[in-house]
Scaffold this motif. Structure first.
Motif, PDB file in Angstrom:
ATOM      1  N   GLU A  58       0.672  -1.122   0.022  1.00 53.14           N
ATOM      2  CA  GLU A  58      -0.177  -0.011   0.076  1.00 53.14           C
ATOM      3  C   GLU A  58       0.833   1.262  -0.024  1.00 53.14           C
ATOM      4  OE1 GLU A  58      -2.584  -0.365   3.465  1.00 53.14           O
ATOM      5  OE2 GLU A  58      -3.762  -2.026   2.447  1.00 53.14           O
ATOM      6  N   ASN A  59       1.867   1.221   0.768  1.00 52.01           N
ATOM      7  CA  ASN A  59       2.822   2.359   0.455  1.00 52.01           C
ATOM      8  C   ASN A  59       3.537   2.745  -0.630  1.00 52.01           C
ATOM      9  OD1 ASN A  59       2.647   2.686   3.563  1.00 52.01           O
ATOM     10  ND2 ASN A  59       4.351   1.764   4.153  1.00 52.01           N
ATOM     11  N   GLN A  60       3.817   1.503  -1.425  1.00 54.90           N
ATOM     12  CA  GLN A  60       4.562   1.717  -2.821  1.00 54.90           C
ATOM     13  C   GLN A  60       3.426   2.224  -3.743  1.00 54.90           C
ATOM     14  OE1 GLN A  60       7.532   1.296  -3.663  1.00 54.90           O
ATOM     15  NE2 GLN A  60       8.255   0.795  -1.641  1.00 54.90           N
ATOM     16  N   LEU A  61       2.057   1.847  -3.547  1.00 55.60           N
ATOM     17  CA  LEU A  61       1.110   2.315  -4.370  1.00 55.60           C
ATOM     18  C   LEU A  61       0.855   3.617  -4.189  1.00 55.60           C
ATOM     19  CD1 LEU A  61      -0.858   1.097  -6.518  1.00 55.60           C
ATOM     20  CD2 LEU A  61      -2.404   0.360  -4.754  1.00 55.60           C
ATOM     21  N   ALA A  62       0.843   4.154  -2.795  1.00 53.39           N
ATOM     22  CA  ALA A  62       0.364   5.437  -2.455  1.00 53.39           C
ATOM     23  C   ALA A  62       1.571   6.290  -3.118  1.00 53.39           C
ATOM     24  CB  ALA A  62       0.349   5.660  -1.009  1.00 53.39           C
ATOM     25  N   LEU A  63       3.005   5.828  -3.131  1.00 53.70           N
ATOM     26  CA  LEU A  63       3.961   6.858  -3.718  1.00 53.70           C
ATOM     27  C   LEU A  63       3.817   6.934  -5.392  1.00 53.70           C
ATOM     28  CD1 LEU A  63       7.120   5.534  -1.715  1.00 53.70           C
ATOM     29  CD2 LEU A  63       6.159   7.786  -1.495  1.00 53.70           C
ATOM     30  N   ILE A  64       3.542   6.095  -5.795  1.00 55.40           N
ATOM     31  CA  ILE A  64       3.158   5.917  -7.292  1.00 55.40           C
ATOM     32  C   ILE A  64       2.098   6.939  -7.724  1.00 55.40           C
ATOM     33  CG2 ILE A  64       2.897   4.394  -9.444  1.00 55.40           C
ATOM     34  CD1 ILE A  64       4.161   2.301  -8.092  1.00 55.40           C
ATOM     35  N   GLU A  65       0.825   6.476  -6.965  1.00 56.00           N
ATOM     36  CA  GLU A  65      -0.005   7.468  -7.434  1.00 56.00           C
ATOM     37  C   GLU A  65       0.064   9.013  -6.886  1.00 56.00           C
ATOM     38  OE1 GLU A  65      -3.255   5.464  -5.063  1.00 56.00           O
ATOM     39  OE2 GLU A  65      -3.522   3.780  -6.749  1.00 56.00           O
ATOM     40  N   ASP A  66       0.588   9.113  -5.900  1.00 57.42           N
ATOM     41  CA  ASP A  66       0.416  10.514  -5.273  1.00 57.42           C
ATOM     42  C   ASP A  66       1.568  11.424  -5.964  1.00 57.42           C
ATOM     43  OD1 ASP A  66      -1.357  10.001  -3.492  1.00 57.42           O
ATOM     44  OD2 ASP A  66      -0.124   9.808  -1.830  1.00 57.42           O
ATOM     45  N   SER A  68       5.663  11.546  -8.426  1.00 57.24           N
ATOM     46  CA  SER A  68       6.478  11.253  -9.142  1.00 57.24           C
ATOM     47  C   SER A  68       7.803  11.052  -8.446  1.00 57.24           C
ATOM     48  CB  SER A  68       6.889  11.795 -10.464  1.00 57.24           C
ATOM     49  OG  SER A  68       7.823  11.615 -11.313  1.00 57.24           O
ATOM     50  N   VAL A  69       8.815   9.976  -8.940  1.00 61.85           N
ATOM     51  CA  VAL A  69       9.992   9.661  -8.492  1.00 61.85           C
ATOM     52  C   VAL A  69      11.005  10.761  -8.820  1.00 61.85           C
ATOM     53  CG1 VAL A  69      12.039   8.138  -8.205  1.00 61.85           C
ATOM     54  CG2 VAL A  69       9.550   7.080  -8.165  1.00 61.85           C
ATOM     55  N   ILE A  70      10.756  11.097 -10.103  1.00 59.02           N
ATOM     56  CA  ILE A  70      11.907  12.044 -10.645  1.00 59.02           C
ATOM     57  C   ILE A  70      11.483  13.286 -10.050  1.00 59.02           C
ATOM     58  CG2 ILE A  70      12.264  13.352 -12.809  1.00 59.02           C
ATOM     59  CD1 ILE A  70      11.166  10.921 -14.194  1.00 59.02           C
ATOM     60  N   GLU A  71      10.328  13.653  -9.768  1.00 58.81           N
ATOM     61  CA  GLU A  71      10.006  15.013  -8.957  1.00 58.81           C
ATOM     62  C   GLU A  71      10.437  15.337  -7.648  1.00 58.81           C
ATOM     63  OE1 GLU A  71       5.713  17.762  -8.394  1.00 58.81           O
ATOM     64  OE2 GLU A  71       5.840  15.661  -8.891  1.00 58.81           O
ATOM     65  N   ASP A  72      10.476  13.756  -6.998  1.00 60.39           N
ATOM     66  CA  ASP A  72      10.942  13.707  -5.631  1.00 60.39           C
ATOM     67  C   ASP A  72      12.425  13.980  -5.592  1.00 60.39           C
ATOM     68  OD1 ASP A  72       8.434  13.313  -4.730  1.00 60.39           O
ATOM     69  OD2 ASP A  72       8.774  11.026  -4.589  1.00 60.39           O
ATOM     70  N   MET A  73      12.979  13.539  -6.702  1.00 64.47           N
ATOM     71  CA  MET A  73      14.568  14.135  -6.640  1.00 64.47           C
ATOM     72  C   MET A  73      14.824  15.526  -7.149  1.00 64.47           C
ATOM     73  SD  MET A  73      15.576  10.350  -9.017  1.00 64.47           S
ATOM     74  CE  MET A  73      16.849  11.333  -9.669  1.00 64.47           C
ATOM     75  N   GLY A  74      13.791  16.113  -7.314  1.00 60.61           N
ATOM     76  CA  GLY A  74      13.966  17.653  -7.571  1.00 60.61           C
ATOM     77  C   GLY A  74      14.209  17.906  -8.970  1.00 60.61           C
ATOM     78  N   LEU A  75      14.054  17.306  -9.912  1.00 65.62           N
ATOM     79  CA  LEU A  75      14.025  17.443 -11.532  1.00 65.62           C
ATOM     80  C   LEU A  75      12.799  18.037 -11.942  1.00 65.62           C
ATOM     81  CD1 LEU A  75      15.976  14.141 -12.557  1.00 65.62           C
ATOM     82  CD2 LEU A  75      17.016  16.453 -12.195  1.00 65.62           C
ATOM     83  N   PRO A  76      13.146  18.678 -12.934  1.00 65.19           N
ATOM     84  CA  PRO A  76      11.795  19.392 -13.514  1.00 65.19           C
ATOM     85  C   PRO A  76      10.843  18.178 -14.145  1.00 65.19           C
ATOM     86  CG  PRO A  76      13.567  19.794 -15.064  1.00 65.19           C
ATOM     87  CD  PRO A  76      14.226  19.186 -13.810  1.00 65.19           C
ATOM     88  N   VAL A  77       9.685  18.418 -13.965  1.00 65.07           N
ATOM     89  CA  VAL A  77       8.498  17.304 -14.729  1.00 65.07           C
ATOM     90  C   VAL A  77       7.598  18.222 -15.196  1.00 65.07           C
ATOM     91  CG1 VAL A  77       9.281  15.574 -13.059  1.00 65.07           C
ATOM     92  CG2 VAL A  77       7.423  17.067 -12.258  1.00 65.07           C
ATOM     93  N   ASP A  79       3.023  18.057 -16.524  1.00 61.91           N
ATOM     94  CA  ASP A  79       1.730  17.651 -15.710  1.00 61.91           C
ATOM     95  C   ASP A  79       1.699  16.248 -15.816  1.00 61.91           C
ATOM     96  OD1 ASP A  79       1.288  20.277 -15.870  1.00 61.91           O
ATOM     97  OD2 ASP A  79       0.013  20.239 -17.657  1.00 61.91           O
ATOM     98  N   TYR A  80       2.312  15.579 -16.318  1.00 60.37           N
ATOM     99  CA  TYR A  80       2.090  13.811 -16.368  1.00 60.37           C
ATOM    100  C   TYR A  80       3.212  13.256 -15.392  1.00 60.37           C
ATOM    101  CZ  TYR A  80      -1.016  14.468 -20.262  1.00 60.37           C
ATOM    102  OH  TYR A  80      -1.868  15.152 -21.147  1.00 60.37           O
ATOM    103  N   GLY A  81       4.066  14.170 -14.825  1.00 60.80           N
ATOM    104  CA  GLY A  81       5.059  13.345 -14.206  1.00 60.80           C
ATOM    105  C   GLY A  81       6.351  12.894 -14.784  1.00 60.80           C
ATOM    106  N   LEU A  82       6.285  13.271 -16.234  1.00 61.21           N
ATOM    107  CA  LEU A  82       7.581  12.754 -16.806  1.00 61.21           C
ATOM    108  C   LEU A  82       8.594  13.874 -16.853  1.00 61.21           C
ATOM    109  CD1 LEU A  82       5.427  11.347 -19.762  1.00 61.21           C
ATOM    110  CD2 LEU A  82       6.667  10.029 -17.953  1.00 61.21           C
ATOM    111  N   LEU A  83       9.925  13.409 -16.999  1.00 60.08           N
ATOM    112  CA  LEU A  83      11.079  14.455 -17.133  1.00 60.08           C
ATOM    113  C   LEU A  83      10.969  15.369 -17.967  1.00 60.08           C
ATOM    114  CD1 LEU A  83      13.786  15.249 -15.940  1.00 60.08           C
ATOM    115  CD2 LEU A  83      14.900  13.603 -17.725  1.00 60.08           C
ATOM    116  N   MET A  84      10.990  16.629 -17.850  1.00 58.49           N
ATOM    117  CA  MET A  84      10.831  17.922 -18.885  1.00 58.49           C
ATOM    118  C   MET A  84      12.270  17.903 -19.411  1.00 58.49           C
ATOM    119  SD  MET A  84       9.282  21.591 -18.301  1.00 58.49           S
ATOM    120  CE  MET A  84       7.976  20.883 -17.585  1.00 58.49           C
ATOM    121  N   VAL A  85      12.176  18.076 -20.868  1.00 52.04           N
ATOM    122  CA  VAL A  85      13.480  18.057 -21.530  1.00 52.04           C
ATOM    123  C   VAL A  85      13.151  19.440 -22.260  1.00 52.04           C
ATOM    124  CG1 VAL A  85      14.912  17.193 -23.316  1.00 52.04           C
ATOM    125  CG2 VAL A  85      13.792  15.684 -21.742  1.00 52.04           C
ATOM    126  N   GLY A  86      14.452  20.281 -22.333  1.00 53.26           N
ATOM    127  CA  GLY A  86      14.547  21.522 -23.241  1.00 53.26           C
ATOM    128  C   GLY A  86      13.851  22.502 -22.411  1.00 53.26           C
TER     129      GLY A  86
END
Length: 86
Positions: A58-66, A68-77, A79-86
């Motif tokens: 349940e913890n893993q599922l909540a992390l995925i739903e709430d 993005s791992v990339i966003e948690d690392m501080g990288l620009p994402v 609206d979909y939680g994907l890494l923003m390029v450019g």
């Protein structure tokens, strides 16, 4: 000399029957080993609940739903939680 040839004539079918039976046993055991090996290599379907305990799952599922791992690392994402390029 006749005794030996009579013994050989009598033993010949028994010898070939034993040889055939041994070959059948070897073939059967070989196929059994192949089936066991193939079944151990066959992909198994596991429910995700069987891999993790309920609370950890349940913890893993909540992390995925709430978020993005990339966003948690501080990288620009985006609206979909994907890494923003450019």
């Amino acid at each position: 000399m006749d005794d030996i040839s009579d013994l050989l004539k009598e033993a010949k079918p028994l010898y070939f029957a034993r040889k055939r039976r041994r070959n059948q046993i070897k073939a059967t055991l070989g196929m059994l080993v192949c089936v066991v090996m193939m079944s151990s290599l066959w992909p198994q379907k596991y429910g995700s609940y069987t891999l993790l305990p309920d609370t950890e799952f349940e913890n893993q599922l909540a992390l995925i739903e709430d978020g993005s791992v990339i966003e948690d690392m501080g990288l620009p994402v985006d609206d979909y939680g994907l890494l923003m390029v450019g």
